[in-house]
Write a protein that holds these residues in place. Structure first.
Motif, PDB file in Angstrom:
ATOM      1  N   LYS A  12     -26.184  10.611 -44.518  1.00  0.00           N
ATOM      2  CA  LYS A  12     -25.682  10.131 -43.683  1.00  0.00           C
ATOM      3  C   LYS A  12     -25.618  10.133 -42.121  1.00  0.00           C
ATOM      4  O   LYS A  12     -25.902   9.767 -41.413  1.00  0.00           O
ATOM      5  CB  LYS A  12     -23.995  10.015 -43.918  1.00  0.00           C
ATOM      6  CG  LYS A  12     -23.196   9.154 -43.498  1.00  0.00           C
ATOM      7  CD  LYS A  12     -21.649   8.897 -44.258  1.00  0.00           C
ATOM      8  CE  LYS A  12     -20.733   8.189 -43.860  1.00  0.00           C
ATOM      9  NZ  LYS A  12     -19.603   8.603 -45.021  1.00  0.00           N
ATOM     10  N   THR A  13     -25.326  11.711 -41.605  1.00  0.00           N
ATOM     11  CA  THR A  13     -25.101  12.566 -40.604  1.00  0.00           C
ATOM     12  C   THR A  13     -26.014  12.897 -39.500  1.00  0.00           C
ATOM     13  O   THR A  13     -26.137  13.172 -38.698  1.00  0.00           O
ATOM     14  CB  THR A  13     -23.836  12.336 -40.490  1.00  0.00           C
ATOM     15  OG1 THR A  13     -23.391  13.934 -41.226  1.00  0.00           O
ATOM     16  CG2 THR A  13     -22.300  12.224 -40.928  1.00  0.00           C
ATOM     17  N   GLY A  14     -26.809  13.481 -40.895  1.00  0.00           N
ATOM     18  CA  GLY A  14     -27.413  14.365 -39.998  1.00  0.00           C
ATOM     19  C   GLY A  14     -26.917  15.875 -40.366  1.00  0.00           C
ATOM     20  O   GLY A  14     -28.018  16.794 -40.150  1.00  0.00           O
TER      21      GLY A  14
ATOM     22  N   THR B  22     -22.903   7.584 -30.305  1.00  0.00           N
ATOM     23  CA  THR B  22     -22.670   8.278 -31.596  1.00  0.00           C
ATOM     24  C   THR B  22     -24.504   8.895 -31.641  1.00  0.00           C
ATOM     25  O   THR B  22     -25.465   8.135 -31.373  1.00  0.00           O
ATOM     26  CB  THR B  22     -22.638   6.888 -32.419  1.00  0.00           C
ATOM     27  OG1 THR B  22     -23.389   5.615 -32.662  1.00  0.00           O
ATOM     28  CG2 THR B  22     -20.927   6.786 -32.848  1.00  0.00           C
TER      29      THR B  22
ATOM     30  N   LYS C  38     -28.913   7.776 -35.654  1.00  0.00           N
ATOM     31  CA  LYS C  38     -29.001   8.794 -37.470  1.00  0.00           C
ATOM     32  C   LYS C  38     -30.387   8.947 -37.152  1.00  0.00           C
ATOM     33  O   LYS C  38     -31.669   8.343 -37.399  1.00  0.00           O
ATOM     34  CB  LYS C  38     -29.065   7.595 -38.278  1.00  0.00           C
ATOM     35  CG  LYS C  38     -26.982   6.476 -37.724  1.00  0.00           C
ATOM     36  CD  LYS C  38     -26.085   7.445 -39.476  1.00  0.00           C
ATOM     37  CE  LYS C  38     -24.644   6.864 -38.946  1.00  0.00           C
ATOM     38  NZ  LYS C  38     -23.936   6.847 -38.141  1.00  0.00           N
TER      39      LYS C  38
ATOM     40  N   ARG D 174     -31.665   5.783 -42.629  1.00  0.00           N
ATOM     41  CA  ARG D 174     -31.043   4.797 -43.085  1.00  0.00           C
ATOM     42  C   ARG D 174     -30.605   5.333 -44.699  1.00  0.00           C
ATOM     43  O   ARG D 174     -31.689   5.414 -45.174  1.00  0.00           O
ATOM     44  CB  ARG D 174     -31.865   3.374 -42.873  1.00  0.00           C
ATOM     45  CG  ARG D 174     -31.723   2.522 -42.820  1.00  0.00           C
ATOM     46  CD  ARG D 174     -32.262   1.134 -43.059  1.00  0.00           C
ATOM     47  NE  ARG D 174     -33.443   1.448 -43.381  1.00  0.00           N
ATOM     48  CZ  ARG D 174     -33.748   0.311 -44.778  1.00  0.00           C
ATOM     49  NH1 ARG D 174     -32.743  -0.203 -45.524  1.00  0.00           N
ATOM     50  NH2 ARG D 174     -34.784   0.533 -45.382  1.00  0.00           N
TER      51      ARG D 174
ATOM     52  N   GLN E  49     -35.382   7.212 -39.813  1.00  0.00           N
ATOM     53  CA  GLN E  49     -35.705   5.911 -39.030  1.00  0.00           C
ATOM     54  C   GLN E  49     -36.906   6.356 -37.868  1.00  0.00           C
ATOM     55  O   GLN E  49     -37.635   7.654 -37.758  1.00  0.00           O
ATOM     56  CB  GLN E  49     -34.510   6.271 -37.951  1.00  0.00           C
ATOM     57  CG  GLN E  49     -33.226   5.963 -39.176  1.00  0.00           C
ATOM     58  CD  GLN E  49     -32.761   4.520 -38.603  1.00  0.00           C
ATOM     59  OE1 GLN E  49     -32.937   4.167 -38.996  1.00  0.00           O
ATOM     60  NE2 GLN E  49     -31.589   4.434 -38.910  1.00  0.00           N
TER      61      GLN E  49
END
Length: 303
Positions: free
Chosen positions: A249-251, A265, A268, A271, A302
């Motif tokens: 979700k966020t790395g 933000t 990402k 995905r 991504q």
């Protein structure tokens, strides 16, 4: 040894479908086990496709697939990037990891993974290493023992358990499963089977540094995946699942607080293909009770 006897692969069709196999692509099965997931990937690969499999277990190596498209790396998956480079596969189309202990490992008494048998307190995934569960119990301090039982096993009386081990080990050896169970029997809380399963899970995770290895795998998978490549991970307990969920979700491995006022933000890494984890169908649950706690999460790198 047949794959069915060795290990019944969980969420097999779901995993093979969600990886979106490119017939000419390069794929990694980071946890070969009995080879069930590997065979499902191979069925979709053409002549130019490649599959690189990792497994540190000697029994898994003996069960390997003989196919010129398959490269077997007998190492912990935490060395993913180094061995992909060695085998000239620095960029891949998909990485799969099924983090469950194989049925074969659980069912082999001398490996020491299961509370059902007596045997040496071993629990090493890689028998070439020296550090066993018996050594951990004999040498680790009380605070460190408490932490692993609390964090890795969610054992309710982890402090009492750690104190008991440290006190009793001076006079009571804990080299075998039976010896260990005998020492801790007076402090077992609730359902004995569940309690011992939690304690054994904590020991296994600690002996094999499973969470450290998972962290390494996830970080390196990000580097080796091509843009559009997919990462699929099957977890079996909440600690692993939380790590995978947060990373996809966020790395990051920590739960990132939502900041509605943040101007920027960070981009990402992935995905999410599965917004919620995929779990076993009723049909699979009837066939394989061990699939009950399995959760599959899939994400796409991504561009």
């Amino acid at each position: 040894m047949g794959e069915q006897q060795y290990h019944l692969p969980v969420l097999l069709q779901e995993t093979a479908t969600l990886l979106q196999i490119n017939p000419e692509g390069i794929y990694v099965d980071a946890t070969f086990g009995g080879g069930g997931h590997s065979r499902a990937i191979l069925e979709q690969l053409g002549e130019k496709g490649r599959l690189i499999v990792f497994d540190q277990d000697e029994d898994a190596y003996r069960n390997r697939i003989i196919d010129e498209r398959v490269t077997f790396v007998q190492q912990n998956f935490r060395h993913l990037q180094r061995f992909l480079k060695l085998h000239k596969a620095e960029q891949v189309d998909g990485v799969l990891a099924d983090l469950g202990v194989s049925s074969h490992q659980f069912d082999t008494a001398e490996r020491g993974f299961s509370i059902r048998f007596d045997g040496d307190l071993d629990m090493r995934m890689d028998t070439r290493t020296e550090f066993t569960a018996a050594q951990l119990l004999a040498t680790w301090g009380e605070a460190r023992l408490q932490l692993i039982f609390q964090e890795y096993g969610e054992v309710t009386n982890s402090k009492t358990l750690a104190q008991t081990i440290v006190k009793q080990r001076k006079t009571h050896p804990m080299r075998t499963i039976a010896e260990f169970k005998s020492v801790i029997q007076p402090i077992v809380k609730g359902n004995p089977q569940k309690y011992l399963a939690q304690v054994f899970q904590a020991l296994r995770i600690a002996v094999n540094d499973e969470l450290g290895a998972l962290k390494d795998l996830l970080e390196q998978a990000t580097n080796v995946l091509k843009p559009g490549g997919r990462l699929a991970v099957i977890t079996f307990h909440s600690l692993e699942d939380r790590m995978v969920k947060n990373f996809m979700k966020t790395g990051s491995f920590e739960e990132a607080p939502e900041d509605p006022f943040a101007k920027e933000t960070p981009p990402k890494l992935f995905r999410l293909i599965t917004k919620k984890p995929v779990t076993a169908s009723d049909a699979e649950l009837k066939l394989n009770g061990r699939s009950r706690s399995a959760k599959l999460r899939v994400a796409e790198k991504q561009a």
